[in-house]
Design an enzyme around this catalytic site. Structure first.
Site, PDB file in Angstrom:
ATOM      1  N   SER A  41       0.824  -1.214   0.000  1.00  0.00           N
ATOM      2  CA  SER A  41       0.000   0.000   0.000  1.00  0.00           C
ATOM      3  C   SER A  41       0.857   1.264   0.000  1.00  0.00           C
ATOM      4  O   SER A  41       1.944   1.291   0.606  1.00  0.00           O
ATOM      5  CB  SER A  41      -0.871  -0.031   1.251  1.00  0.00           C
ATOM      6  OG  SER A  41      -1.362   1.251   1.548  1.00  0.00           O
TER       7      SER A  41
ATOM      8  N   TYR B 257      -2.354  -0.268  10.106  1.00  0.00           N
ATOM      9  CA  TYR B 257      -2.558  -0.835   8.760  1.00  0.00           C
ATOM     10  C   TYR B 257      -1.279  -0.685   7.937  1.00  0.00           C
ATOM     11  O   TYR B 257      -0.767  -1.651   7.366  1.00  0.00           O
ATOM     12  CB  TYR B 257      -3.733  -0.138   8.064  1.00  0.00           C
ATOM     13  CG  TYR B 257      -3.821  -0.443   6.590  1.00  0.00           C
ATOM     14  CD1 TYR B 257      -4.142  -1.715   6.137  1.00  0.00           C
ATOM     15  CD2 TYR B 257      -3.549   0.540   5.627  1.00  0.00           C
ATOM     16  CE1 TYR B 257      -4.210  -2.003   4.778  1.00  0.00           C
ATOM     17  CE2 TYR B 257      -3.618   0.260   4.270  1.00  0.00           C
ATOM     18  CZ  TYR B 257      -3.949  -1.014   3.853  1.00  0.00           C
ATOM     19  OH  TYR B 257      -4.004  -1.294   2.504  1.00  0.00           O
TER      20      TYR B 257
HETATM   21  N1  LIG Z   1      -8.419  -0.271  -2.517  1.00  0.00           N
HETATM   22  C1  LIG Z   1      -7.330   0.472  -2.346  1.00  0.00           C
HETATM   23  O1  LIG Z   1      -7.322   1.672  -2.652  1.00  0.00           O
HETATM   24  C2  LIG Z   1      -6.068  -0.124  -1.792  1.00  0.00           C
HETATM   25  C3  LIG Z   1      -4.967   0.728  -1.573  1.00  0.00           C
HETATM   26  C4  LIG Z   1      -3.797   0.186  -1.050  1.00  0.00           C
HETATM   27  C5  LIG Z   1      -3.719  -1.184  -0.804  1.00  0.00           C
HETATM   28  N2  LIG Z   1      -4.793  -1.978  -1.025  1.00  0.00           N
HETATM   29  C6  LIG Z   1      -4.672  -3.403  -0.735  1.00  0.00           C
HETATM   30  O2  LIG Z   1      -5.162  -4.139  -1.840  1.00  0.00           O
HETATM   31  C7  LIG Z   1      -5.810  -5.327  -1.403  1.00  0.00           C
HETATM   32  C8  LIG Z   1      -7.223  -5.380  -1.937  1.00  0.00           C
HETATM   33  O3  LIG Z   1      -7.909  -4.228  -1.462  1.00  0.00           O
HETATM   34  P1  LIG Z   1      -9.463  -4.007  -1.606  1.00  0.00           P
HETATM   35  O4  LIG Z   1      -9.712  -2.563  -1.603  1.00  0.00           O
HETATM   36  O5  LIG Z   1      -9.983  -4.846  -2.730  1.00  0.00           O
HETATM   37  O6  LIG Z   1      -9.944  -4.600  -0.200  1.00  0.00           O
HETATM   38  P2  LIG Z   1     -11.151  -5.540   0.175  1.00  0.00           P
HETATM   39  O7  LIG Z   1     -11.329  -5.444   1.656  1.00  0.00           O
HETATM   40  O8  LIG Z   1     -12.327  -5.260  -0.687  1.00  0.00           O
HETATM   41  O9  LIG Z   1     -10.586  -6.978  -0.219  1.00  0.00           O
HETATM   42  C9  LIG Z   1      -9.862  -7.782   0.649  1.00  0.00           C
HETATM   43  C10 LIG Z   1     -10.600  -9.094   0.802  1.00  0.00           C
HETATM   44  O10 LIG Z   1      -9.829  -9.913   1.658  1.00  0.00           O
HETATM   45  C11 LIG Z   1     -10.728 -10.675   2.436  1.00  0.00           C
HETATM   46  N3  LIG Z   1      -9.990 -11.054   3.657  1.00  0.00           N
HETATM   47  C12 LIG Z   1      -9.598 -10.238   4.673  1.00  0.00           C
HETATM   48  N4  LIG Z   1      -8.918 -10.932   5.596  1.00  0.00           N
HETATM   49  C13 LIG Z   1      -8.876 -12.210   5.156  1.00  0.00           C
HETATM   50  C14 LIG Z   1      -8.319 -13.391   5.685  1.00  0.00           C
HETATM   51  N5  LIG Z   1      -7.689 -13.392   6.854  1.00  0.00           N
HETATM   52  N6  LIG Z   1      -8.463 -14.540   4.980  1.00  0.00           N
HETATM   53  C15 LIG Z   1      -9.124 -14.553   3.802  1.00  0.00           C
HETATM   54  N7  LIG Z   1      -9.673 -13.456   3.253  1.00  0.00           N
HETATM   55  C16 LIG Z   1      -9.551 -12.297   3.929  1.00  0.00           C
HETATM   56  C17 LIG Z   1     -11.918  -9.771   2.707  1.00  0.00           C
HETATM   57  O11 LIG Z   1     -13.103 -10.499   2.955  1.00  0.00           O
HETATM   58  C18 LIG Z   1     -11.986  -8.946   1.435  1.00  0.00           C
HETATM   59  O12 LIG Z   1     -12.963  -9.428   0.544  1.00  0.00           O
HETATM   60  C19 LIG Z   1      -5.722  -5.308   0.130  1.00  0.00           C
HETATM   61  O13 LIG Z   1      -4.598  -6.054   0.497  1.00  0.00           O
HETATM   62  C20 LIG Z   1      -5.517  -3.843   0.445  1.00  0.00           C
HETATM   63  O14 LIG Z   1      -4.854  -3.675   1.680  1.00  0.00           O
HETATM   64  C21 LIG Z   1      -5.977  -1.488  -1.518  1.00  0.00           C
END
Ligand SMILES: NC(=O)c1ccc[n+]([C@@H]2O[C@H](COP(=O)([O-])OP(=O)(O)OC[C@H]3O[C@@H](n4cnc5c(N)ncnc54)[C@H](O)[C@@H]3O)[C@@H](O)[C@H]2O)c1
Length: 325
Positions: free
Chosen positions: A125, A150
């Site tokens: 991130s 985070y």
């Molecule tokens: N969306 C953004 O702008 C953004 C920015 C920086 C980093 N990220 C990273 O990208 C990735 C995807 O982000 P997103 O926005 O789609 O998030 P999101 O929360 O929609 O997707 C993450 C998924 O992981 C699942 N999950 C969480 N903990 C889990 C576990 N222990 N075991 C199995 N499944 C689990 C959740 O149910 C969720 O559906 C994440 O790692 C997030 O930290 C996203």
């Protein structure tokens, strides 16, 4: 979908937790041909939309189950997007970040150690840059002063990944995602919160009095960049790298809101507030290192991306009350 279109066989894994509406997660799965009624813990479900897509409900922390999955499937590539996301929530609920992002990711690395894929791509991130004032953010910049737990778990993941890559020769790329927006996005993030409030005539909360910049990146561009990164080889040891994946052009929050107002066809009622704990004033990705190893070039300009997002929001607005629950 992108990987299926490219001919890959794909297994999706998610624990479908209730950090935000599971209805939204089930609706996304439905789009991929996975019906809610068929989902059972630890059992692979066959998609009705593609013979090459299956889904399993599982926690990353379920070590034995995760190992059995890796053993039976022998993945060529692993893309780990699963995590407890959200800066603000980590201040109220720290435990789950350690559980999913540290322990869960540790088991992903362990599974890759015993059943090595050709490449593990992990979602890090932009938050690891903390309050970095030097712009644009370069991977070489100092990133060891996280402003939230985070961010600390994401930085910790990068270090853990480096150690596993070094010790067990696992090719790993950590991609630092910059604020992703678009259809099917997260309801806890500003674009969805704003769209809902604008649609329902409620006030939106504008932090730091709107004096914020984010490198908003359209989800389709992220998908393309992740897929290209997955296939990009390593020219030298160690087979480990950290790369930004962002649009490379930060947008002022007020500009984002204006574009959203245009696309939603309604004005926002703005409630200006001070900066929130854990937040940073600006993010801006340098794309130069990602562009060296892939053909990544963001294709979707802000106005087009917001139009696409608003179109999706309005189309699904009847279901969205459940998605926001
Ligand atoms: N969306 C953004 O702008 C953004 C920015 C920086 C980093 N990220 C990273 O990208 C990735 C995807 O982000 P997103 O926005 O789609 O998030 P999101 O929360 O929609 O997707 C993450 C998924 O992981 C699942 N999950 C969480 N903990 C889990 C576990 N222990 N075991 C199995 N499944 C689990 C959740 O149910 C969720 O559906 C994440 O790692 C997030 O930290 C996203």
């Amino acid at each position: 979908m992108k990987l299926l279109q490219e001919g890959f066989e794909v297994v999706g894994l998610d624990n479908i937790n209730d950090y935000y509406s599971p209805q939204l997660k089930y609706a996304r799965l439905r789009e991929a041909g996975i019906r809610k009624e068929l989902i059972k813990w630890y059992q692979l479900v066959q998609s009705s939309a593609s013979s090459r897509y299956r889904f399993v409900r599982m926690n990353l922390e379920d070590k034995q189950q995760l190992f059995s999955l890796f053993q039976s499937e022998r993945f060529d590539y692993v893309i780990n997007l699963a995590a407890q996301a959200g800066v603000r929530y980590s201040i109220e609920n720290p435990d789950v970040y350690v559980q999913s992002n540290i322990i869960g990711f540790h088991y992903v690395l362990e599974a890759c150690r015993y059943f090595p894929p050709r490449h593990l791509v992990h979602a890090s991130s932009s938050s690891v840059y903390g309050a970095n004032a030097k712009i644009p953010f370069l991977e070489e910049d100092k990133a060891d002063s996280p402003m939230s737990l985070y961010a600390a778990t994401k930085k910790g993941n990068e270090l853990m990944a480096h150690a596993y890559s070094h010790l067990y020769n696992i090719p790993i790329t950590c991609l630092r995602f910059f604020t992703v927006y678009g259809p099917w996005g997260r309801p806890d993030m500003a674009p969805m919160l704003f769209a809902r409030a604008i649609h329902e005539g409620e006030p939106i909360q504008v932090f730091n009095n709107g004096d914020m910049e984010r490198d908003f990146t359209f989800v389709g561009d992220i998908v393309e960049g992740v897929a290209q990164t997955m296939l990009a080889g390593f020219e030298q040891e160690p087979q480990y790298r950290v790369l930004n994946i962002g649009n490379g052009s930060p947008v002022n929050l007020m500009k984002f809101i204006e574009e959203l107002e245009v696309s939603m066809g309604a004005r926002a009622i703005k409630h200006f507030l001070p900066m929130q704990a854990g937040d940073v004033p600006r993010t801006w990705a340098s794309r130069k290192n990602l562009e060296k190893i892939t053909h990544y070039k963001p294709q979707v300009a802000l106005s087009a991306g917001i139009r696409e997002f608003a179109r999706w929001y309005l189309e699904y607005s009847s279901q969205l009350a459940a998605f926001h629950a």
